[in-house]
Design an enzyme around this catalytic site. Structure first.
Site, short mmCIF file in Angstrom:
data_model
loop_
_atom_site.label_atom_id
_atom_site.label_comp_id
_atom_site.label_asym_id
_atom_site.label_seq_id
_atom_site.Cartn_x
_atom_site.Cartn_y
_atom_site.Cartn_z
CD1 TRP A 171 -2.61 1.71 0.48
CD2 TRP A 171 -1.99 1.90 2.63
NE1 TRP A 171 -3.31 2.75 1.03
CE2 TRP A 171 -2.95 2.90 2.34
CE3 TRP A 171 -1.46 1.83 3.92
CZ2 TRP A 171 -3.38 3.82 3.30
CZ3 TRP A 171 -1.89 2.72 4.87
CH2 TRP A 171 -2.84 3.71 4.56
CG ASP A 252 -2.18 -2.68 7.37
OD1 ASP A 252 -3.31 -2.58 7.91
OD2 ASP A 252 -1.80 -1.94 6.45
CE LYS A 288 -10.13 0.03 2.99
NZ LYS A 288 -9.48 0.45 1.79
N1 PGU Z 1 -3.69 -0.63 5.20
C1 PGU Z 1 -3.97 -1.07 3.98
C2 PGU Z 1 -3.29 -2.29 3.48
C3 PGU Z 1 -4.91 -0.39 3.18
O1 PGU Z 1 -5.18 -0.84 1.98
C4 PGU Z 1 -5.54 0.77 3.69
C5 PGU Z 1 -6.51 1.56 2.87
C6 PGU Z 1 -5.21 1.17 4.99
C7 PGU Z 1 -4.28 0.45 5.72
C8 PGU Z 1 -5.80 2.38 5.66
O2 PGU Z 1 -7.13 2.36 5.77
P1 PGU Z 1 -7.91 3.35 6.74
O3 PGU Z 1 -8.90 4.03 5.89
O4 PGU Z 1 -6.94 4.28 7.36
O5 PGU Z 1 -8.52 2.43 7.74
N2 PGU Z 1 -6.30 1.56 1.51
C9 PGU Z 1 -7.34 1.90 0.56
C10 PGU Z 1 -8.08 3.18 0.86
C11 PGU Z 1 -7.55 4.44 0.31
C12 PGU Z 1 -6.26 4.84 0.96
O6 PGU Z 1 -5.24 4.74 0.28
O7 PGU Z 1 -6.27 5.26 2.13
C13 PGU Z 1 -6.74 1.83 -0.83
O8 PGU Z 1 -7.46 2.12 -1.78
O9 PGU Z 1 -5.60 1.38 -0.97
#
Ligand code: PGU
Length: 442
Positions: A171, A252, A288
């Site tokens: 990510w 995570d 999510k």
């Molecule tokens: N860890 C991972 C692996 C993730 O994919 C995401 C969110 C988070 C943590 C953080 O999520 P929180 O909203 O803080 O609970 N990834 C999504 C959402 C958009 C972003 O980049 O924040 C994504 O599209 O990759």
């Protein structure tokens, strides 16, 4: 005006440097750029680029095309392409609103106690020996990101190793969160573009040569962006290797329930590491799996060797949190706690969660079939093999740019698409776009 400035300058006189001339306005504005007549003190800033993931939504919102599709951000959409508030969340909110005894006082620094207890049970299992032995400290944080950041700040301050290994790819926010917290970021091999699967050998080699005690970031399930997870047997090998080298796991968990549709099955890798009695950190997000994106609800848990250590760790976490945001917000955590502690609401949640996971799986099959029907060159079986919210398509940056320009399909430039943003209506359009991209752009 002149007179008022004179009064003001006399008032300030004792604190001011001696005047160069007798003119009071010169004394108030000693440099031509320091006052409100000059340029902004921020004038030399450069324009920062948009975020690689959230910026995709910014670009999407600006596009007037009626056929545009946003497959950038990992956020669930219904078959109608609409954001979804879970029915169980609406019910919990209603219960909260109707409860007149509820107030808006500050939460403790560590957040809502019920929420913390229930969150640790959700990830570690209700029968977890670590919880029973009071070896786990859990603090409510600002969703997954905030939990990762608090954990990283704590480690940078109190852990003897400052190196964290993150998978490549991962990510996009991971390296920024950890670097800014003061950790030094290194990567371990994870994905093999040739097989579009796990590079297990590379992973073992890289973790095997990491310095003893290094922190290792592991995606608990539904790896972002690849959709590729180790099997449970591979997890067991990773565990043995990490424990033998005293590597510290930092899980995570942003997609519990989204990989398989089962909350327990998706937590298996984490529970494997807890079962050996060793220590670890886990960041949980309810963005999510409960659709609480904007409520920013999450938790950081640290599993320790003893209750005594866990209590000290918690006391230090409070010192990390207090100067950052003092204490977390109450509403979202109350929704989660209401759902988790009521067996009927919990059951309904698992059904709604499974329905979201199933719709995503159905989108995988529809997209795969649509590409096969078009005879699109290439092996697209990874679309149905990968799990979780995303498909890592293998499309390159130029192909992605082409699809955005010609087909108004928005996705991250690494070729990741959020399957949760697709619907039966938009699958044919996406399949047309992919077909055109791979046949016209190399
Ligand atoms: N860890 C991972 C692996 C993730 O994919 C995401 C969110 C988070 C943590 C953080 O999520 P929180 O909203 O803080 O609970 N990834 C999504 C959402 C958009 C972003 O980049 O924040 C994504 O599209 O990759």
């Amino acid at each position: 005006m002149e007179r008022r400035l004179g009064v003001l300058s006399r008032h300030l006189g004792s604190h001011s440097p001696p005047m160069a001339s007798g003119n009071p306005s010169e004394m108030l504005f000693p440099s031509p750029t320091a006052g409100f007549h000059g340029d902004s003190v921020f004038a030399n800033l450069v324009q920062a680029p948009e975020d690689p993931i959230l910026g995709v939504t910014v670009a999407y919102n600006k596009d007037p095309s009626p056929v545009k599709v946003n497959l950038g951000v990992g956020a669930y959409r219904t078959e109608e392409g609409k954001p979804l508030v879970l029915n169980v969340v609406r019910q919990a909110e209603q219960l909260l609103v109707n409860d007149r005894s509820r107030v808006k006082e500050y939460l403790p620094i560590t957040g809502l106690a019920d929420f913390n207890k229930l969150s640790s049970k959700l990830i570690f299992g209700s029968d977890s020996p670590a919880i029973r032995e009071n070896r786990v400290t859990t603090v409510q944080c600002l969703s997954g990101t905030g939990s990762l950041r608090v954990g990283a700040e704590f480690l940078a301050k109190h852990y003897h190793q400052r190196v964290i290994y993150i998978p490549h790819p991962t990510w996009g926010n991971h390296p920024k969160v950890f670097t800014l917290a003061g950790l030094s970021v290194k990567t371990y091999r994870y994905y093999d573009p040739a097989t579009r699967g796990l590079n297990f050998q590379g992973l073992l080699e890289d973790l095997g040569s990491a310095p003893s005690g290094a922190i290792v970031l592991l995606h608990a399930c539904a790896h972002n962006p690849t959709g590729v997870d180790p099997t449970i047997e591979q997890w067991e090998q990773i565990r043995q290797l990490m424990r033998s080298k005293a590597l510290l796991p930092f899980f995570d968990s942003a997609y519990q329930g989204f990989a398989s549709g089962s909350l327990d099955a998706d937590a298996q890798p984490v529970r494997l590491f807890v079962a050996d009695g060793g220590e670890l950190l886990a960041a949980q997000s309810y963005a999510k799996n409960m659709g609480l994106y904007g409520e920013r609800v999450g938790a950081l848990s640290i599993v320790c060797k003893s209750a005594d250590v866990a209590a000290k760790v918690e006391s230090q976490l409070k010192l990390v949190i207090r100067p950052m945001y003092s204490n977390p917000p109450i509403h979202g955590a109350s929704i989660v706690a209401t759902i988790l502690k009521d067996s009927e609401l919990y059951r309904e949640w698992t059904i709604e969660l499974k329905a979201m996971a199933d719709r995503i799986i159905s989108m995988r099959h529809q997209l795969f079939d649509a590409l096969r029907a078009r005879g699109t060159p290439g092996d697209w079986t990874h679309i149905i093999k990968q799990i979780g919210m995303f498909t890592f398509t293998g499309l390159n940056t130029q192909q992605v740019a082409f699809m955005t320009q010609e087909y108004h399909i928005y996705m991250t430039s690494d070729g990741r698409i959020s399957m949760a943003g697709l619907s039966s209506r938009t699958v044919p359009h996406l399949a047309d776009a992919i077909h055109a991209a791979v046949t016209r752009i190399n």
